[in-house]
Scaffold this motif. Structure first.
Motif, PDB file in Angstrom:
ATOM      1  N   GLU A  13       0.834  -1.204   0.000  1.00 52.98           N
ATOM      2  CA  GLU A  13       0.000   0.000   0.000  1.00 52.98           C
ATOM      3  C   GLU A  13       0.864   1.248   0.000  1.00 52.98           C
ATOM      4  O   GLU A  13       0.587   2.223  -0.717  1.00 52.98           O
ATOM      5  CB  GLU A  13      -0.925   0.006   1.225  1.00 52.98           C
ATOM      6  CG  GLU A  13      -2.054  -0.982   1.161  1.00 52.98           C
ATOM      7  CD  GLU A  13      -3.071  -0.638   0.088  1.00 52.98           C
ATOM      8  OE1 GLU A  13      -3.435   0.544  -0.039  1.00 52.98           O
ATOM      9  OE2 GLU A  13      -3.508  -1.571  -0.628  1.00 52.98           O
ATOM     10  N   ALA A  14       1.924   1.227   0.799  1.00 50.31           N
ATOM     11  CA  ALA A  14       2.819   2.384   0.862  1.00 50.31           C
ATOM     12  C   ALA A  14       3.567   2.577  -0.458  1.00 50.31           C
ATOM     13  O   ALA A  14       3.741   3.716  -0.928  1.00 50.31           O
ATOM     14  CB  ALA A  14       3.800   2.215   2.016  1.00 50.31           C
ATOM     15  N   LEU A  15       4.019   1.487  -1.066  1.00 49.58           N
ATOM     16  CA  LEU A  15       4.713   1.585  -2.344  1.00 49.58           C
ATOM     17  C   LEU A  15       3.788   2.121  -3.434  1.00 49.58           C
ATOM     18  O   LEU A  15       4.208   2.927  -4.287  1.00 49.58           O
ATOM     19  CB  LEU A  15       5.267   0.220  -2.751  1.00 49.58           C
ATOM     20  CG  LEU A  15       6.457  -0.298  -1.929  1.00 49.58           C
ATOM     21  CD1 LEU A  15       6.712  -1.767  -2.247  1.00 49.58           C
ATOM     22  CD2 LEU A  15       7.703   0.531  -2.185  1.00 49.58           C
ATOM     23  N   ALA A  47       2.495  -2.434  10.185  1.00 53.50           N
ATOM     24  CA  ALA A  47       2.466  -0.991   9.948  1.00 53.50           C
ATOM     25  C   ALA A  47       3.615  -0.595   9.043  1.00 53.50           C
ATOM     26  O   ALA A  47       4.753  -1.045   9.243  1.00 53.50           O
ATOM     27  CB  ALA A  47       2.557  -0.229  11.268  1.00 53.50           C
ATOM     28  N   SER A  48       3.319   0.215   8.047  1.00 53.55           N
ATOM     29  CA  SER A  48       4.341   0.677   7.103  1.00 53.55           C
ATOM     30  C   SER A  48       4.255   2.188   6.955  1.00 53.55           C
ATOM     31  O   SER A  48       3.166   2.743   6.804  1.00 53.55           O
ATOM     32  CB  SER A  48       4.145   0.017   5.732  1.00 53.55           C
ATOM     33  OG  SER A  48       4.262  -1.383   5.828  1.00 53.55           O
ATOM     34  N   LEU A  49       5.408   2.818   6.999  1.00 47.91           N
ATOM     35  CA  LEU A  49       5.495   4.267   6.879  1.00 47.91           C
ATOM     36  C   LEU A  49       6.162   4.639   5.568  1.00 47.91           C
ATOM     37  O   LEU A  49       7.256   4.144   5.249  1.00 47.91           O
ATOM     38  CB  LEU A  49       6.304   4.843   8.044  1.00 47.91           C
ATOM     39  CG  LEU A  49       6.635   6.337   7.972  1.00 47.91           C
ATOM     40  CD1 LEU A  49       5.374   7.181   8.036  1.00 47.91           C
ATOM     41  CD2 LEU A  49       7.596   6.717   9.093  1.00 47.91           C
ATOM     42  N   LEU A  50       5.521   5.511   4.809  1.00 43.95           N
ATOM     43  CA  LEU A  50       6.114   6.049   3.591  1.00 43.95           C
ATOM     44  C   LEU A  50       6.750   7.393   3.905  1.00 43.95           C
ATOM     45  O   LEU A  50       6.101   8.292   4.451  1.00 43.95           O
ATOM     46  CB  LEU A  50       5.045   6.233   2.513  1.00 43.95           C
ATOM     47  CG  LEU A  50       5.477   7.008   1.255  1.00 43.95           C
ATOM     48  CD1 LEU A  50       6.571   6.254   0.506  1.00 43.95           C
ATOM     49  CD2 LEU A  50       4.276   7.273   0.354  1.00 43.95           C
ATOM     50  N   LEU A  59      12.784  -2.568   5.110  1.00 43.72           N
ATOM     51  CA  LEU A  59      12.871  -1.336   4.329  1.00 43.72           C
ATOM     52  C   LEU A  59      12.818  -1.672   2.840  1.00 43.72           C
ATOM     53  O   LEU A  59      13.497  -2.595   2.381  1.00 43.72           O
ATOM     54  CB  LEU A  59      14.180  -0.592   4.625  1.00 43.72           C
ATOM     55  CG  LEU A  59      14.130   0.533   5.660  1.00 43.72           C
ATOM     56  CD1 LEU A  59      13.735  -0.020   7.022  1.00 43.72           C
ATOM     57  CD2 LEU A  59      15.468   1.246   5.748  1.00 43.72           C
ATOM     58  N   GLU A  60      12.015  -0.915   2.114  1.00 41.45           N
ATOM     59  CA  GLU A  60      11.945  -1.064   0.667  1.00 41.45           C
ATOM     60  C   GLU A  60      12.002   0.321   0.033  1.00 41.45           C
ATOM     61  O   GLU A  60      11.455   1.282   0.569  1.00 41.45           O
ATOM     62  CB  GLU A  60      10.673  -1.791   0.250  1.00 41.45           C
ATOM     63  CG  GLU A  60      10.638  -3.245   0.727  1.00 41.45           C
ATOM     64  CD  GLU A  60       9.478  -4.015   0.148  1.00 41.45           C
ATOM     65  OE1 GLU A  60       9.715  -4.890  -0.715  1.00 41.45           O
ATOM     66  OE2 GLU A  60       8.328  -3.753   0.553  1.00 41.45           O
ATOM     67  N   ALA A  61      12.661   0.392  -1.113  1.00 41.30           N
ATOM     68  CA  ALA A  61      12.851   1.668  -1.794  1.00 41.30           C
ATOM     69  C   ALA A  61      12.071   1.704  -3.099  1.00 41.30           C
ATOM     70  O   ALA A  61      11.859   0.683  -3.749  1.00 41.30           O
ATOM     71  CB  ALA A  61      14.332   1.907  -2.067  1.00 41.30           C
ATOM     72  N   ILE A  86      11.001   5.807   0.552  1.00 42.40           N
ATOM     73  CA  ILE A  86      11.361   4.679   1.400  1.00 42.40           C
ATOM     74  C   ILE A  86      10.134   4.233   2.181  1.00 42.40           C
ATOM     75  O   ILE A  86       9.410   5.054   2.753  1.00 42.40           O
ATOM     76  CB  ILE A  86      12.487   5.051   2.389  1.00 42.40           C
ATOM     77  CG1 ILE A  86      13.700   5.582   1.631  1.00 42.40           C
ATOM     78  CG2 ILE A  86      12.863   3.842   3.241  1.00 42.40           C
ATOM     79  CD1 ILE A  86      14.324   4.600   0.662  1.00 42.40           C
ATOM     80  N   VAL A  87       9.919   2.931   2.193  1.00 41.42           N
ATOM     81  CA  VAL A  87       8.850   2.351   3.005  1.00 41.42           C
ATOM     82  C   VAL A  87       9.498   1.616   4.166  1.00 41.42           C
ATOM     83  O   VAL A  87      10.353   0.740   3.966  1.00 41.42           O
ATOM     84  CB  VAL A  87       7.975   1.392   2.184  1.00 41.42           C
ATOM     85  CG1 VAL A  87       6.956   0.701   3.084  1.00 41.42           C
ATOM     86  CG2 VAL A  87       7.276   2.154   1.067  1.00 41.42           C
ATOM     87  N   VAL A  88       9.120   1.987   5.367  1.00 42.02           N
ATOM     88  CA  VAL A  88       9.624   1.356   6.590  1.00 42.02           C
ATOM     89  C   VAL A  88       8.506   0.476   7.133  1.00 42.02           C
ATOM     90  O   VAL A  88       7.522   0.961   7.681  1.00 42.02           O
ATOM     91  CB  VAL A  88      10.035   2.406   7.636  1.00 42.02           C
ATOM     92  CG1 VAL A  88      10.620   1.721   8.874  1.00 42.02           C
ATOM     93  CG2 VAL A  88      11.031   3.397   7.046  1.00 42.02           C
TER      94      VAL A  88
END
Length: 276
Positions: A29-31, A69-72, A142-144, A154-156
């Motif tokens: 969702e964040a990506l 939980a993911s933070l963008l 972490l994903e970029a 960056i998605v944390v």
């Protein structure tokens, strides 16, 4: 709808929140938000994640009631500094979990993976896990990606075993409930969202990375103890001496030589000492 809410510090800092009862992957969702041009500063949180993933493409098992939980974010920093955001997340999770846990909940880690001072309730396992009582309680991914205008997004992603822990994992896992702590995913998330504001502010687009790494070392699992790191089928053993200014694991072997590790699966204590 869900019961998630941002903490007061996160609200004051302008963070946003999208909550779900169930979702495939909060990281996805964040990506997707990054690809659509979202400027960042938005959390995606869910009580049940059906298609979560961990490091190296592994599946992240989650049951209803656990936290995903993911933070963008779209930080203004170099790629080298952005890579240290995993340590920001680790310290934030440490603080967030500590804020919702009653004092005296945990004993010293059972396999040598206790905190640097031998008294930590929560310990940070390199590179991106949080341990409770020497068992995995939380993981970070972490994903970029890129925004439409070419900036680095960056998605944390943070997963916390609130009500249940998976079985048959490479490293022992536990949950808050198994440790006798009855807290909800929403309570954990609120504390995490505020702790993130504090630690991310200290990181300051990478200018404060040294201070963050020092905080991470202060709660590191297994410092000074035997460690084994598996990389592509090869196991390297030694003493976990520190992490360096880039966040690499520094191992000292039997002859005193020191070498950096940039990635791998880490095991402490008796497991690390065993010779195969």
């Amino acid at each position: 709808m869900s019961d998630f809410a941002l903490g007061p510090k996160a609200k004051a800092a302008g963070y946003r929140l999208v909550g779900f009862e169930e979702i495939g992957s909060t990281n996805n969702e964040a990506l997707a938000a990054a690809a659509a041009g979202d400027p960042g500063g938005v959390w995606f949180a869910s009580l049940h994640q059906t298609a979560g993933r961990g490091r190296r493409g592994r599946q992240w098992h989650s049951v209803p009631g656990n936290l995903a939980a993911s933070l963008l974010i779209v930080p203004d920093a170099s790629a080298e500094l952005i890579a240290t955001l995993g340590f920001v997340a680790g310290v934030a999770l440490n603080r967030g979990l500590s804020a919702v846990l009653p004092s005296g909940t945990f004993r010293i880690g059972i396999d040598g993976a206790d905190g640097a001072d031998g008294r930590s309730r929560i310990a940070l396992k390199w590179p991106n896990d949080v341990l409770a009582d020497g068992q995995k309680l939380s993981g970070i991914l972490l994903e970029a990606s890129k925004t439409p205008d070419g900036r680095s997004a960056i998605v944390v992603g943070c997963g916390v075993n609130v009500v249940s822990a998976p079985e048959g994992t490479p490293y022992p896992a536990t949950s808050l409930r198994a440790l006798g702590v009855e807290k909800s995913a929403a309570e954990v998330f609120e504390a995490l969202s505020d702790a993130w504001v504090e630690v991310f502010g200290l990181w300051d687009d990478g200018r404060g990375v040294a201070a963050v790494l020092e905080l991470w070392r202060g709660s590191a699992a297994g410092l000074g103890a035997p460690v084994a790191v598996q990389q592509d089928g090869v196991i390297r053993r030694g003493i976990f001496e520190t992490i360096d200014s880039s966040g690499r694991l520094i191992i000292r072997d039997d002859d005193g030589s020191r070498f950096p590790i940039t990635a791998g699966d880490v095991h402490f204590g008796a497991t690390a000492s065993a010779r195969s």
